[in-house]
Every structure is written in C-alpha cells, then in structure tokens.
Design a protein around this motif. Structure first.
Motif, PDB file in Angstrom:
ATOM      1  N   ALA A 369       0.850  -1.195   0.000  1.00 12.64           N
ATOM      2  CA  ALA A 369       0.000   0.000   0.000  1.00 12.64           C
ATOM      3  C   ALA A 369       0.881   1.239   0.000  1.00 12.64           C
ATOM      4  CB  ALA A 369      -0.921  -0.005   1.221  1.00 12.64           C
ATOM      5  N   PRO A 370       0.315   2.414  -0.267  1.00 10.80           N
ATOM      6  CA  PRO A 370       1.100   3.644  -0.220  1.00 10.80           C
ATOM      7  C   PRO A 370       1.751   3.858   1.143  1.00 10.80           C
ATOM      8  CG  PRO A 370      -1.011   4.030  -1.278  1.00 10.80           C
ATOM      9  CD  PRO A 370      -1.071   2.648  -0.712  1.00 10.80           C
ATOM     10  N   ALA A 371       2.836   4.645   1.144  1.00  3.95           N
ATOM     11  CA  ALA A 371       3.629   4.820   2.358  1.00  3.95           C
ATOM     12  C   ALA A 371       2.800   5.285   3.544  1.00  3.95           C
ATOM     13  CB  ALA A 371       4.775   5.806   2.090  1.00  3.95           C
ATOM     14  N   ASN A 372       1.888   6.228   3.325  1.00 10.55           N
ATOM     15  CA  ASN A 372       1.115   6.785   4.434  1.00 10.55           C
ATOM     16  C   ASN A 372       0.004   5.873   4.932  1.00 10.55           C
ATOM     17  OD1 ASN A 372       2.750   8.952   4.323  1.00 10.55           O
ATOM     18  ND2 ASN A 372       1.176  10.466   3.881  1.00 10.55           N
ATOM     19  N   CYS A 373      -0.068   4.665   4.371  1.00 12.21           N
ATOM     20  CA  CYS A 373      -1.019   3.653   4.852  1.00 12.21           C
ATOM     21  C   CYS A 373      -0.295   2.444   5.452  1.00 12.21           C
ATOM     22  CB  CYS A 373      -1.906   3.158   3.720  1.00 12.21           C
ATOM     23  SG  CYS A 373      -2.944   4.411   2.987  1.00 12.21           S
ATOM     24  N   THR A 374       1.031   2.484   5.480  1.00  9.68           N
ATOM     25  CA  THR A 374       1.803   1.302   5.864  1.00  9.68           C
ATOM     26  C   THR A 374       1.459   0.813   7.260  1.00  9.68           C
ATOM     27  OG1 THR A 374       3.636   1.995   4.444  1.00  9.68           O
ATOM     28  CG2 THR A 374       4.131   0.384   6.162  1.00  9.68           C
ATOM     29  N   ALA A 375       1.514   1.704   8.239  1.00  6.55           N
ATOM     30  CA  ALA A 375       1.220   1.292   9.612  1.00  6.55           C
ATOM     31  C   ALA A 375      -0.237   0.879   9.768  1.00  6.55           C
ATOM     32  CB  ALA A 375       1.555   2.418  10.583  1.00  6.55           C
ATOM     33  N   SER A 376      -1.139   1.573   9.069  1.00  7.83           N
ATOM     34  CA  SER A 376      -2.563   1.227   9.157  1.00  7.83           C
ATOM     35  C   SER A 376      -2.815  -0.179   8.635  1.00  7.83           C
ATOM     36  CB  SER A 376      -3.398   2.236   8.357  1.00  7.83           C
ATOM     37  OG  SER A 376      -3.285   3.525   8.901  1.00  7.83           O
ATOM     38  N   LEU A 377      -2.236  -0.503   7.470  1.00 10.15           N
ATOM     39  CA  LEU A 377      -2.417  -1.838   6.906  1.00 10.15           C
ATOM     40  C   LEU A 377      -1.758  -2.888   7.787  1.00 10.15           C
ATOM     41  CD1 LEU A 377      -3.572  -3.404   4.506  1.00 10.15           C
ATOM     42  CD2 LEU A 377      -1.371  -3.097   3.343  1.00 10.15           C
ATOM     43  N   GLY A 378      -0.557  -2.572   8.310  1.00  7.44           N
ATOM     44  CA  GLY A 378       0.105  -3.514   9.210  1.00  7.44           C
ATOM     45  C   GLY A 378      -0.698  -3.757  10.471  1.00  7.44           C
ATOM     46  N   ALA A 379      -1.323  -2.713  10.994  1.00  7.18           N
ATOM     47  CA  ALA A 379      -2.143  -2.867  12.198  1.00  7.18           C
ATOM     48  C   ALA A 379      -3.387  -3.699  11.922  1.00  7.18           C
ATOM     49  CB  ALA A 379      -2.525  -1.495  12.739  1.00  7.18           C
ATOM     50  N   MET A 380      -3.990  -3.519  10.732  1.00  3.46           N
ATOM     51  CA  MET A 380      -5.136  -4.347  10.361  1.00  3.46           C
ATOM     52  C   MET A 380      -4.732  -5.814  10.281  1.00  3.46           C
ATOM     53  SD  MET A 380      -6.822  -1.882   7.454  1.00  3.46           S
ATOM     54  CE  MET A 380      -7.486  -0.266   7.898  1.00  3.46           C
ATOM     55  N   GLN A 381      -3.586  -6.068   9.672  1.00  2.94           N
ATOM     56  CA  GLN A 381      -3.079  -7.436   9.609  1.00  2.94           C
ATOM     57  C   GLN A 381      -2.844  -7.995  11.008  1.00  2.94           C
ATOM     58  OE1 GLN A 381       0.288  -9.086   6.907  1.00  2.94           O
ATOM     59  NE2 GLN A 381       1.348  -8.398   8.731  1.00  2.94           N
ATOM     60  N   ASN A 382      -2.230  -7.186  11.879  1.00  4.16           N
ATOM     61  CA  ASN A 382      -1.929  -7.643  13.232  1.00  4.16           C
ATOM     62  C   ASN A 382      -3.193  -7.821  14.060  1.00  4.16           C
ATOM     63  OD1 ASN A 382       0.322  -8.488  14.686  1.00  4.16           O
ATOM     64  ND2 ASN A 382       0.467  -6.586  15.836  1.00  4.16           N
ATOM     65  N   PHE A 383      -4.223  -7.021  13.768  1.00  2.43           N
ATOM     66  CA  PHE A 383      -5.523  -7.210  14.431  1.00  2.43           C
ATOM     67  C   PHE A 383      -6.068  -8.601  14.128  1.00  2.43           C
ATOM     68  CE2 PHE A 383     -10.183  -7.020  13.757  1.00  2.43           C
ATOM     69  CZ  PHE A 383     -10.580  -6.895  15.074  1.00  2.43           C
ATOM     70  N   GLY A 384      -6.052  -8.978  12.851  1.00  5.07           N
ATOM     71  CA  GLY A 384      -6.484 -10.321  12.496  1.00  5.07           C
ATOM     72  C   GLY A 384      -5.639 -11.381  13.160  1.00  5.07           C
ATOM     73  N   GLY A 385      -4.319 -11.137  13.196  1.00  4.10           N
ATOM     74  CA  GLY A 385      -3.430 -12.110  13.823  1.00  4.10           C
ATOM     75  C   GLY A 385      -3.718 -12.297  15.296  1.00  4.10           C
ATOM     76  N   TYR A 386      -3.924 -11.195  16.000  1.00  5.48           N
ATOM     77  CA  TYR A 386      -4.095 -11.323  17.451  1.00  5.48           C
ATOM     78  C   TYR A 386      -5.515 -11.661  17.870  1.00  5.48           C
ATOM     79  CZ  TYR A 386       0.606 -10.900  18.917  1.00  5.48           C
ATOM     80  OH  TYR A 386       1.926 -11.195  19.154  1.00  5.48           O
ATOM     81  N   LEU A 387      -6.462 -11.615  16.953  1.00  9.65           N
ATOM     82  CA  LEU A 387      -7.725 -12.299  17.238  1.00  9.65           C
ATOM     83  C   LEU A 387      -7.449 -13.796  17.355  1.00  9.65           C
ATOM     84  CD1 LEU A 387     -10.392 -10.577  14.947  1.00  9.65           C
ATOM     85  CD2 LEU A 387     -10.081 -10.343  17.423  1.00  9.65           C
ATOM     86  N   GLY A 388      -6.627 -14.293  16.429  1.00 12.68           N
ATOM     87  CA  GLY A 388      -6.208 -15.696  16.522  1.00 12.68           C
ATOM     88  C   GLY A 388      -5.362 -15.936  17.752  1.00 12.68           C
ATOM     89  N   GLY A 389      -4.439 -14.994  18.057  1.00  8.90           N
ATOM     90  CA  GLY A 389      -3.586 -15.154  19.226  1.00  8.90           C
ATOM     91  C   GLY A 389      -4.362 -15.168  20.523  1.00  8.90           C
ATOM     92  N   ALA A 390      -5.418 -14.357  20.609  1.00 12.82           N
ATOM     93  CA  ALA A 390      -6.231 -14.320  21.830  1.00 12.82           C
ATOM     94  C   ALA A 390      -7.083 -15.575  21.980  1.00 12.82           C
ATOM     95  CB  ALA A 390      -7.119 -13.074  21.817  1.00 12.82           C
ATOM     96  N   LEU A 391      -7.500 -16.155  20.848  1.00  5.27           N
ATOM     97  CA  LEU A 391      -8.331 -17.356  20.895  1.00  5.27           C
ATOM     98  C   LEU A 391      -7.527 -18.626  21.149  1.00  5.27           C
ATOM     99  CD1 LEU A 391     -10.737 -16.648  17.896  1.00  5.27           C
ATOM    100  CD2 LEU A 391     -11.365 -16.735  20.317  1.00  5.27           C
ATOM    101  N   ALA A 392      -6.285 -18.654  20.685  1.00  8.27           N
ATOM    102  CA  ALA A 392      -5.505 -19.897  20.707  1.00  8.27           C
ATOM    103  C   ALA A 392      -5.288 -20.472  22.104  1.00  8.27           C
ATOM    104  CB  ALA A 392      -4.168 -19.676  20.007  1.00  8.27           C
ATOM    105  N   PRO A 393      -4.832 -19.689  23.104  1.00  7.36           N
ATOM    106  CA  PRO A 393      -4.585 -20.305  24.418  1.00  7.36           C
ATOM    107  C   PRO A 393      -5.836 -20.931  25.031  1.00  7.36           C
ATOM    108  CG  PRO A 393      -3.552 -18.144  24.268  1.00  7.36           C
ATOM    109  CD  PRO A 393      -4.434 -18.268  23.069  1.00  7.36           C
ATOM    110  N   ALA A 394      -6.970 -20.201  24.982  1.00  6.06           N
ATOM    111  CA  ALA A 394      -8.201 -20.717  25.587  1.00  6.06           C
ATOM    112  C   ALA A 394      -8.738 -21.916  24.815  1.00  6.06           C
ATOM    113  CB  ALA A 394      -9.252 -19.611  25.636  1.00  6.06           C
ATOM    114  N   THR A 395      -8.739 -21.831  23.484  1.00  2.00           N
ATOM    115  CA  THR A 395      -9.247 -22.937  22.662  1.00  2.00           C
ATOM    116  C   THR A 395      -8.412 -24.186  22.859  1.00  2.00           C
ATOM    117  OG1 THR A 395     -10.024 -21.357  21.008  1.00  2.00           O
ATOM    118  CG2 THR A 395      -9.797 -23.646  20.307  1.00  2.00           C
TER     119      THR A 395
END
Length: 458
Positions: A369-395
C-alpha cells in the motif's frame, strides 16, 4: 524485462544508500530490536512470577488466566486505531509514546494490591504495546528501499523471539534477587529509559533534509505511489481491498499457531510428553532458537526474490503462504509422532517456518500500500493475527481438557494454518495503489491515474 528495471544492478549502483541513510538504518533497526525485546520480556513477567503473585494477592488460577488474556484482547483491538495514529503522527512519536505508556503500566504492576488493579495494568500494557509492530513496519517503509525492506523486517521481527528466549532466565534471576515486585518495576524503568532514548535519536524522514538522491534511493522500485496525509475515509477504504482481507486472514492462522506454542509448549511437554520441569526448561527453548533463524531468513528470502525480478508483493506473498502451510504440516507431524525427540524436531521446524511467515507477512506490509497507509495496513493485519492469538490459548486448553490430550488441539491449529495459507495465496493478488485509495489522487503516479489500479476488491 523492462518491468524489472527498478530492481536492476545499475539502479542499485546509481541510487545506493548514502552514509547518512546507512547510519539511520542501523540506528532504526537497533532501536526496533531493543524495544521489541523489552516488549516481549514485559509480556512474560506475569508468566514467570505467576505462583508468587497468586500467593501474595490470593488469586486463583482462573484469575491468572483472565489477567493473561486481558493483555491479548486489549492488544488486538487497539491495533486498528493505533495503525492510523502511526501514519498520522509518525513513528518517532508513536514509538516513544507506546514505549512510555506500556512501561508505566509495567511499573504499576509492581505496585498493585488487588486483582482489579492488576487487570487495569494489564489492559494498559496491551494498549501501550500495540504500536510497536505497526511502527516498525512504517520505519521499514520510510528508511529502506523495497529491495531491502524484507531483510530489515526480518531483523526487527526476530526481537519477539529474542525477547521470549531472554525473558525466562533474566526475569527469574531478577525475581530471585529483588522479588517479583521489583522485577516488574525494574523492567518498567528500563522501558521508560528506552522510550526517552528512542525519541531523542530517531527521526522521521520528514524531519531530515534528504537530498534528491536519497529520496530516489528510498522510493526506487515502489509501485504503490504516494499519498497526502492519511484521512479517515482513506483508512476505511483499505477494507474495500481483497489484499487487506487476505493479509488479515493469513495472519490469523500464523499468530494462532504461534500462540499455541507460546502459551502451551512447556505444559504440552510436561503433560503430553511426560518431561520433567528441569528438562522442559531447556527443551522448550530449542524451537524458539529456530524461530530467530526463521525470522532472519524469511526477510532475506523476500529481498532475494525481489532482486531477481519477482514482483515485490509476490516475493513476500508466496514465501509467507508456503511457510504457513509448512507450519501446519509439521505441527500435525509433531502431534502424531510417538517419539519425543522427533516431535521436538517437528515443532522446531514448525516454529522456524512460522517465523518465516511472520517476517514475510510483515515485509508485505511495506510494499502492499502507499507509504502513508503502511502502519494502518500492518495494524489491520496484526488485528487479524491477534484475534487468533487471543483465541488460541483458551481454545487449546479447552480442547486438551475435554479430550485428555493436546493432539486434537494441535491438529486444529495445523488445519487452521493450512486453510489460512490457501486463503492468503488466493485472495492477495496486487498492491493497493495510491491513485485508487486517495480520492483526489494527490501525489499519485501518473500511470495509476490512467488505468484501473490493482488490488481492488472483487
């Protein structure tokens, strides 16, 4: 191939980094690794001093589970707004602000006298740590040419594993010497010192009088273009692209399986493999050593493929998808193995491949993505990742408790990794161009204004 001229040898020689750029890159990577190591050590304090905290504060095992998960949920849901803040305010302010906030929360954890106070401290810890990796992704985008961003990403990404490896012996030593409260306070004070250091010595590109040659070097080979300052509307439009959803889904599988091992590996070795606590201490560290190698190699693979003519987005996408699928395969093999050493070997390979996938996943952020969206896109990706991360220990714990074995839980993680790898490979196709994302086409390259841009949602 004309399309590969940006990556050719002559371009590298003509627009190589100046001594000032190289110095800035080294300083930036050193700060990101240092702050990342502190980040992961701070996350581990509660796991290390768990028994002492329960005894002193009168908490149950269930209470400790809530405290452990409080950080993960706060961290996950803070990703979305924090990415936009990084793109708006810049890495310098957000790295120092995040470090300072989580370090204050960490220090406060050493002063608590009740469950409620500790819960609040863990929530703030999650809020403060949220900017770390989106900020690092933006730093890679700001100070490295596309052909070098993978290697840079692999270096700062390995801080998560280095912090994990260092945390247990360091925190145990501090706890034995000064007690659990001072152990937490010392780490909080260390983080505050790193925050001050980062703010003093790091600079955003906009704060440096770059020459034209330096600007050319940093942007040469980019295909996404540039934008004006990110707006809320442009941030929302990122969700309209299939690339965003592919990254989010792929990282869900990566972080899910990563947190199976991060939260349950010692217990798995003791309960399923019947290893002693003493033996578990060193055996459980072996896969994380392989993780460091995976992170470094993953970033390097992305850069090598890009330099050999592969599109920047494909040089990240395919190693990420293949390594994530491999993580699932070797996790399944570990679950089915009757031999303890073979199982540890499979887990080590799985962790190696898992960190190849995290490194290449984060490296994709810098070219998707364009430079001024880099952190935003990375945070969206990490949001998806840590939904999985938050579910994994309990599941994982629920499945192991209900079946009497960790094997089904590992197989669930393996299957999820395979599904997410396929989703990642098939959904992501092209980068998100500035001309489509920016309603006014501000500073967008002319070629994207003349034709429909790629990456659009189907």
């Amino acid at each position: 191939m004309a399309g590969c001229n940006h990556w050719g040898r002559n371009a590298v020689e003509t627009h190589g980094p100046t001594p000032r750029i190289r110095r800035t890159q080294r300083i930036a990577l050193a700060l990101l690794v240092l702050s990342g190591v502190v980040n992961y050590i701070d996350r581990a304090t509660l796991a290390v001093d768990n028994p002492l905290i329960r005894d002193e504060l009168g908490l149950s095992v269930g209470d400790m589970g809530v405290l452990l998960s409080a950080f993960l949920w706060a961290y996950a849901f803070t990703q979305l707004p924090v990415g936009a803040l990084v793109d708006r305010l810049g890495p310098r302010h957000m790295l120092a602000l995040g470090l300072g906030l989580w370090s204050l929360a960490q220090a406060a954890g050493g002063l608590v006298t009740s469950f409620t106070q500790f819960f609040a401290a863990r929530i703030v810890l999650g809020l403060g740590e949220a900017p770390q990796f989106p900020t690092a992704a933006r730093v890679s985008r700001d100070w490295f040419n596309p052909r070098d961003r993978g290697t840079a990403t692999g270096i700062w990404n390995c801080s998560s594993t280095l912090g994990t490896v260092i945390s247990v012996p360091l925190l145990t030593f501090l706890m034995l010497v000064v007690g659990w409260r001072w152990m937490i306070l010392v780490m909080g004070l260390l983080g505050i010192a790193v925050a001050v250091l980062a703010y003093i010595i790091y600079r955003n590109p906009s704060e440096v009088a770059l020459t034209e040659a330096e600007r050319t070097h940093l942007t040469e080979g980019d295909t996404t273009g540039e934008m004006a300052r990110l707006t809320l509307g442009e941030w929302k439009r990122l969700f309209a692209y299939r690339t965003t959803w592919g990254m989010l889904l792929g990282f869900f599988g990566t972080i899910y399986i990563l947190w199976i091992y991060a939260s349950w590996l010692p217990a798995y070795l003791q309960m399923e493999r019947h290893m002693s606590i003493a033996r578990t201490g060193w055996v459980a560290a072996v896969p994380f050593v392989f993780s460091v190698l995976g992170s470094l190699l993953g970033g390097r693979i992305a850069d090598v493929l890009a330099r050999r003519g592969m599109r920047p987005i494909d040089s990240r996408k395919w190693p990420m998808a293949i390594s994530l699928a491999g993580t699932g395969v070797f996790t399944a093999l570990a679950a089915w193995s009757a031999n303890d050493m073979l199982a540890i070997g499979c887990i080590s390979v799985a962790m190696f491949l898992c960190y190849v996938s995290t490194a290449t996943g984060w490296a994709l952020v810098s070219v998707a993505a364009p430079a001024n969206c880099t952190a935003s896109l990375g945070a969206m990706q990490n949001f998806g990742g840590y939904l999985g991360g938050a579910l994994a220990p309990a599941t994982t714990g629920l499945i192991a408790e209900s079946t009497g074995s960790f094997t089904p839980a590992l197989l669930v993680g393996a299957g999820l990794a395979l599904v997410c790898a396929v989703a990642y490979a098939t959904i992501i196709q092209d980068p998100i161009p500035a001309a489509e994302l920016d309603a006014q086409g501000v500073m967008a390259p002319a070629e994207y204004q003349r034709r429909p841009g790629p990456g659009r949602s189907a």
